[in-house]
Design a protein around this motif. Structure first.
Motif, short mmCIF file in Angstrom:
data_model
loop_
_atom_site.label_atom_id
_atom_site.label_comp_id
_atom_site.label_asym_id
_atom_site.label_seq_id
_atom_site.Cartn_x
_atom_site.Cartn_y
_atom_site.Cartn_z
N LEU A 178 0.83 -1.19 0.00
CA LEU A 178 0.00 0.00 0.00
C LEU A 178 0.87 1.25 0.00
O LEU A 178 1.74 1.41 0.86
N LEU A 179 0.62 2.15 -0.96
CA LEU A 179 1.31 3.43 -0.99
C LEU A 179 0.57 4.47 -0.16
O LEU A 179 1.18 5.22 0.60
N LEU A 180 -0.74 4.54 -0.36
CA LEU A 180 -1.56 5.50 0.35
C LEU A 180 -3.03 5.16 0.17
O LEU A 180 -3.39 4.35 -0.67
N LYS A 181 -3.86 5.83 1.01
CA LYS A 181 -5.29 5.57 0.93
C LYS A 181 -6.08 6.84 1.23
O LYS A 181 -5.63 7.69 2.00
N TYR A 182 -7.22 6.96 0.59
CA TYR A 182 -8.16 8.04 0.86
C TYR A 182 -9.44 7.43 1.41
O TYR A 182 -10.04 6.55 0.79
N THR A 183 -9.87 7.93 2.59
CA THR A 183 -11.09 7.40 3.18
C THR A 183 -11.94 8.54 3.73
O THR A 183 -12.40 8.49 4.86
N SER A 184 -12.16 9.56 2.93
CA SER A 184 -13.05 10.70 3.20
C SER A 184 -12.51 11.66 4.25
O SER A 184 -13.28 12.42 4.81
N ALA A 185 -11.24 11.63 4.51
CA ALA A 185 -10.64 12.64 5.39
C ALA A 185 -10.03 13.73 4.49
O ALA A 185 -10.70 14.24 3.63
N GLU A 237 2.20 11.08 -3.17
CA GLU A 237 0.98 11.66 -2.66
C GLU A 237 -0.09 11.62 -3.74
O GLU A 237 0.21 11.45 -4.94
N ALA A 238 -1.34 11.73 -3.31
CA ALA A 238 -2.46 11.70 -4.27
C ALA A 238 -3.50 12.69 -3.79
O ALA A 238 -3.67 12.91 -2.59
N GLU A 239 -4.22 13.25 -4.75
CA GLU A 239 -5.28 14.20 -4.42
C GLU A 239 -6.61 13.68 -4.90
O GLU A 239 -6.77 13.33 -6.08
N PHE A 240 -7.56 13.64 -4.00
CA PHE A 240 -8.92 13.22 -4.33
C PHE A 240 -9.69 14.45 -4.81
O PHE A 240 -9.82 15.44 -4.08
N LYS A 241 -10.18 14.40 -6.04
CA LYS A 241 -10.96 15.50 -6.60
C LYS A 241 -12.33 14.96 -7.00
O LYS A 241 -12.48 14.33 -8.05
N LYS A 242 -13.30 15.26 -6.17
CA LYS A 242 -14.64 14.73 -6.42
C LYS A 242 -15.23 15.30 -7.70
O LYS A 242 -15.89 14.56 -8.46
#
Lengths: 113, 113
Positions: free
Chosen positions: B46-53, B64-69
């Protein structure tokens, strides 16, 4: 975190035979899964291994071909039955998930000749 | 149902230059998203995870990663590539009420000296 041990790590099998892959987790986990990674491809979910009940298979995978056992919360097996060369893949065990990290075993590299 | 699309099957960069791996997702709800890396003959990490934070997620090894809805994207970046970054990268989405993971097709990263 969880450490997942899979064995065998690799095997070469004759067509028509069966191979059972074992997956051991170092802690109790609710969910365990089996994935297949065909050469040069991504991972495809085979089934969810349910503790104490029959596994839940994804479309395209059937119990007769890929029987799964889950006798407790730390152990599961996947059998690849009546193998053909098309079954040559990496088979991976996974535990966890659901908004948290899913841990993976190192995989079993299967070659069917 | 949820799914991810990795827009590049192969990315080649020079050592020391930025890396961008693109991933778009499809989900009817707020998803959990992950990036995993698979080095040759190694397991998934696992490199990274997004869980709504936080929408900008920092991972290991400088990724790094950016979540863009609004764009339904979850692109992975690293400011400066290293030779050890050569690997297969998978964008992954998890189900809302289960632990199943859906993998993208993968992006192969090569790093030129």
């Amino acid at each position: 975190s969880a450490v997942i041990s899979q064995k065998p790590s690799r095997d070469i099998c004759q067509r028509g035979t069966s191979l059972t892959i074992q997956c051991q987790v170092d802690s109790q986990v609710t969910m365990m899964f089996w994935y297949r990674q065909q050469p040069g491809q991504s991972l495809t979910l085979i089934a969810t291994a349910n503790q104490g009940s029959e596994a839940t298979y994804e479309s395209g995978f059937v119990i007769d071909k890929f029987p799964i056992s889950r006798p407790n919360l730390t152990f599961s097996t996947l059998t690849v039955s009546n193998m053909s060369p098309e079954d040559s893949s990496i088979y991976l065990c996974s535990a966890g998930g659901m908004n948290t990290e899913a841990f993976f075993g190192q995989g079993t590299r299967l070659t069917v000749v | 149902a949820q799914s991810v699309t990795q827009l590049d099957s192969h990315v080649s960069v020079s050592e020391g230059t930025p890396v961008l791996l693109r991933c778009n997702y499809s989900s009817s709800y707020s998803p959990s998203l992950f990036w995993y890396v698979q080095h040759p003959n190694k397991g998934l990490q696992l490199l990274l995870k997004y869980t709504s934070a936080a929408t900008l997620v920092k991972g290991i090894n400088g990724f790094e990663a950016e979540f863009k809805k609004s764009e339904t994207s979850f692109h992975l970046t690293k400011p400066s590539a290293h030779m050890s970054d050569a690997a297969e990268y998978f964008c992954v989405v998890s189900g809302r009420n289960d632990y199943k993971l859906s993998f993208g097709a993968g992006t192969t990263v090569t790093v030129r000296a």
